[in-house]
Write a protein that holds these residues in place. Structure first.
Motif, PDB file in Angstrom:
ATOM      1  N   LYS A 130       0.826  -1.199   0.000  1.00 29.27           N
ATOM      2  CA  LYS A 130       0.000   0.000   0.000  1.00 29.27           C
ATOM      3  C   LYS A 130       0.865   1.255   0.000  1.00 29.27           C
ATOM      4  CE  LYS A 130      -3.628   2.364   2.629  1.00 29.27           C
ATOM      5  NZ  LYS A 130      -4.467   2.329   3.864  1.00 29.27           N
ATOM      6  N   THR A 131       1.950   1.237   0.809  1.00 32.52           N
ATOM      7  CA  THR A 131       2.857   2.384   0.870  1.00 32.52           C
ATOM      8  C   THR A 131       3.506   2.634  -0.483  1.00 32.52           C
ATOM      9  OG1 THR A 131       3.320   1.899   3.195  1.00 32.52           O
ATOM     10  CG2 THR A 131       4.872   3.352   2.047  1.00 32.52           C
ATOM     11  N   LYS A 132       3.950   1.559  -1.154  1.00 31.95           N
ATOM     12  CA  LYS A 132       4.571   1.705  -2.472  1.00 31.95           C
ATOM     13  C   LYS A 132       3.590   2.262  -3.492  1.00 31.95           C
ATOM     14  CE  LYS A 132       8.048  -1.951  -1.943  1.00 31.95           C
ATOM     15  NZ  LYS A 132       8.526  -3.272  -2.429  1.00 31.95           N
ATOM     16  N   ILE A 133       2.363   1.765  -3.449  1.00 33.38           N
ATOM     17  CA  ILE A 133       1.343   2.253  -4.393  1.00 33.38           C
ATOM     18  C   ILE A 133       1.058   3.729  -4.167  1.00 33.38           C
ATOM     19  CG2 ILE A 133      -1.094   2.048  -5.044  1.00 33.38           C
ATOM     20  CD1 ILE A 133      -0.835  -0.968  -4.455  1.00 33.38           C
ATOM     21  N   VAL A 134       0.949   4.131  -2.881  1.00 37.01           N
ATOM     22  CA  VAL A 134       0.685   5.536  -2.553  1.00 37.01           C
ATOM     23  C   VAL A 134       1.844   6.423  -3.007  1.00 37.01           C
ATOM     24  CG1 VAL A 134       0.410   7.176  -0.655  1.00 37.01           C
ATOM     25  CG2 VAL A 134      -0.862   5.026  -0.639  1.00 37.01           C
ATOM     26  N   CYS A 135       3.089   5.955  -2.789  1.00 37.30           N
ATOM     27  CA  CYS A 135       4.267   6.726  -3.203  1.00 37.30           C
ATOM     28  C   CYS A 135       4.301   6.902  -4.717  1.00 37.30           C
ATOM     29  CB  CYS A 135       5.538   6.044  -2.731  1.00 37.30           C
ATOM     30  SG  CYS A 135       5.807   6.130  -0.953  1.00 37.30           S
ATOM     31  N   LYS A 136       4.028   5.818  -5.454  1.00 36.34           N
ATOM     32  CA  LYS A 136       4.025   5.913  -6.904  1.00 36.34           C
ATOM     33  C   LYS A 136       2.921   6.845  -7.388  1.00 36.34           C
ATOM     34  CE  LYS A 136       6.094   1.437  -8.011  1.00 36.34           C
ATOM     35  NZ  LYS A 136       5.918   0.133  -8.684  1.00 36.34           N
ATOM     36  N   ARG A 137       1.785   6.795  -6.728  1.00 36.00           N
ATOM     37  CA  ARG A 137       0.685   7.677  -7.111  1.00 36.00           C
ATOM     38  C   ARG A 137       1.050   9.136  -6.876  1.00 36.00           C
ATOM     39  NH1 ARG A 137      -4.940   6.269  -4.466  1.00 36.00           N
ATOM     40  NH2 ARG A 137      -4.606   4.385  -5.729  1.00 36.00           N
ATOM     41  N   LYS A 138       1.724   9.410  -5.740  1.00 36.01           N
ATOM     42  CA  LYS A 138       2.148  10.778  -5.446  1.00 36.01           C
ATOM     43  C   LYS A 138       3.168  11.269  -6.467  1.00 36.01           C
ATOM     44  CE  LYS A 138       1.329  10.910  -0.452  1.00 36.01           C
ATOM     45  NZ  LYS A 138       1.955  11.015   0.887  1.00 36.01           N
ATOM     46  N   LYS A 139       4.117  10.380  -6.841  1.00 36.40           N
ATOM     47  CA  LYS A 139       5.122  10.764  -7.834  1.00 36.40           C
ATOM     48  C   LYS A 139       4.479  11.086  -9.173  1.00 36.40           C
ATOM     49  CE  LYS A 139       9.034   8.189  -5.903  1.00 36.40           C
ATOM     50  NZ  LYS A 139       9.972   7.048  -6.108  1.00 36.40           N
ATOM     51  N   LEU A 140       3.517  10.250  -9.584  1.00 37.61           N
ATOM     52  CA  LEU A 140       2.831  10.495 -10.849  1.00 37.61           C
ATOM     53  C   LEU A 140       2.032  11.795 -10.804  1.00 37.61           C
ATOM     54  CD1 LEU A 140       1.544   6.894 -11.669  1.00 37.61           C
ATOM     55  CD2 LEU A 140       3.304   8.159 -12.896  1.00 37.61           C
ATOM     56  N   THR A 141       1.387  12.038  -9.648  1.00 42.05           N
ATOM     57  CA  THR A 141       0.620  13.279  -9.494  1.00 42.05           C
ATOM     58  C   THR A 141       1.537  14.498  -9.560  1.00 42.05           C
ATOM     59  OG1 THR A 141      -0.955  12.101  -8.087  1.00 42.05           O
ATOM     60  CG2 THR A 141      -1.015  14.500  -8.028  1.00 42.05           C
TER      61      THR A 141
END
Length: 421
Positions: free
Chosen positions: A388-399
């Motif tokens: 979940k942490t990795k997914i959230v981090c990747k989402r933040k980077k993409l945003t």
């Protein structure tokens, strides 16, 4: 005529063989079979017994009443397609049962706060029993897909394990473990026992439960029907090997029924008593401490705050009721004559297995303490948190990347507009 033609037109098939159905007043088969007589010698009659009966006049039942499911293959609705659908759905539930049991076990074992309590010992025992039952059911499911390749000796051994000693003992233990979990919580809530009392009490109780549940499966071995292959029709010979270890005489069925009632109906009644006692105790306490709240408000708050106590018990009560009713009214003969029983069996089995199949959502999910232990201390929970942490981090980077790209493009578009104007 061949077999298929005979099934389509039995009267013509009998006529071609010099036979006919008995006259209404001369039927000797007790409505448990087809009465056949010779066209020439009409004073001689014989019976072709229905699948669940045997004897000269079909006067005897092949299977005792506890084996009503043996009649399922002879039901008019039990086509190969329906059989595969039922087996597929039940196999899916078995897989879900094993997964949920593993999730519960790794949560309890990884959390010291759970392991050191009496409730924790009962929860671990419950999860182990659920896992073992899931494994046994998975083996049953696999063999049911290919029965023609399984030797007869296997079915005799399987009967002793799956229908008589091991499976039934585990099923009884599972029912009592649910009661013990609720009972221990009642002691803490209503009688001010410490949550961290010595676990000696729980170990002694579980040892007694295991011994008693195992011993109660023994009496039936002395009251079994002894049927030879010559006494049975084709259907009887095909099925008797699978259930011979639990095919009781009238006395044996009564003994088995008493034992089953103690374990099934006894725990069922105890679940209800636990729910009522604890609910009344908490409601009385709330009326004293929060007199401004109405009864509906108190009921809603109690069921919400103490859902970890009520959900396992209420789920067991509600989900086991339909199959208890079906077991009381069904016989092999009723099943073989009914078109709806296979569907009743399917939905009854699914409904009954819900509490064990979804044990994670029954015991862990409603309790904040156990959910915290799952996320923070269990192996699966920690892995899911990292994902979940990795997914959230990747989402933040993409945003962030998308936002910065838009900001860089804005001035260019603005300058282009200025040049054009």
């Amino acid at each position: 005529m061949d077999d298929a033609a005979c099934v389509a037109n039995m009267t013509q098939c009998l006529t071609d063989s010099g036979l006919k159905y008995c006259d209404a007043g001369k039927d000797i088969c007790l409505q448990r079979g087809l009465c056949i007589t010779s066209i020439i010698y009409s004073n001689r009659s014989a019976c072709i017994c229905y699948p669940c009966y045997y004897g000269d006049t079909c006067e005897n039942e092949i299977f005792s009443r506890n084996l009503w499911t043996v009649g399922l293959p002879f039901s008019p609705a039990m086509t190969p397609k329906i059989f595969y659908v039922i087996n597929s759905i039940l196999s899916f539930f078995i897989v879900i049962t094993i997964i949920n049991s593993v999730l519960c076990l790794q949560t309890y074992f990884c959390s010291k706060r759970v392991r050191i309590t009496n409730v924790g010992v009962y929860l671990i025992f419950n999860a182990i029993i659920s896992f073992l039952l899931g494994l046994m059911l998975s083996i049953q499911s696999i063999t049911s897909w290919l029965p023609q390749y399984i030797p007869e000796d296997y079915w005799k051994i399987s009967c002793l394990i799956d229908r008589k000693f091991v499976y039934m003992s585990l099923a009884y233990m599972l029912g009592w473990s649910i009661f013990l979990i609720g009972f221990e919580r009642m002691l803490v809530e209503c009688f001010h026992y410490s949550l961290y009392d010595s676990r000696k009490r729980s170990f002694i109780t579980l040892t007694s439960v295991c011994i008693i549940c195992s011993l109660t499966t023994i009496p039936g071995i002395f009251t079994l029907k002894n049927l030879s292959a010559d006494q049975l029709g084709i259907a009887g010979r095909l099925n008797i090997a699978m259930v011979t270890c639990v095919n009781y005489t009238s006395l044996g069925y009564i003994i088995d029924k008493i034992i089953l009632s103690i374990h099934v109906y006894g725990t069922f009644i105890l679940y209800i008593i636990l729910c009522v006692v604890v609910f009344k105790h908490i409601l009385r306490h709330r009326r004293k401490t929060v007199p401004a709240h109405t009864t509906p408000q108190n009921v809603r708050i109690i069921l919400h705050k103490h859902r970890d106590f009520f959900i396992p018990l209420l789920a067991s009560i509600i989900c086991s009721t339909p199959m208890i009713v079906v077991n009381e009214i069904m016989t092999c003969a009723k099943v073989s004559e009914s078109k709806s029983v296979p569907y009743i069996y399917l939905f009854g089995s699914m409904f009954t297995s819900l509490p064990i199949a979804l044990s994670f959502f029954t015991f862990i999910y409603p309790a904040n303490v156990y959910m915290t232990a799952f996320w923070k201390e269990s192996f699966v929970g920690r892995c899911l948190r990292k994902m979940k942490t990795k997914i959230v981090c990747k989402r933040k980077k993409l945003t962030t990347l998308f936002t910065s790209t838009n900001l860089n493009l804005t001035p260019i578009s603005t300058r282009s507009h200025e040049l054009l104007t």
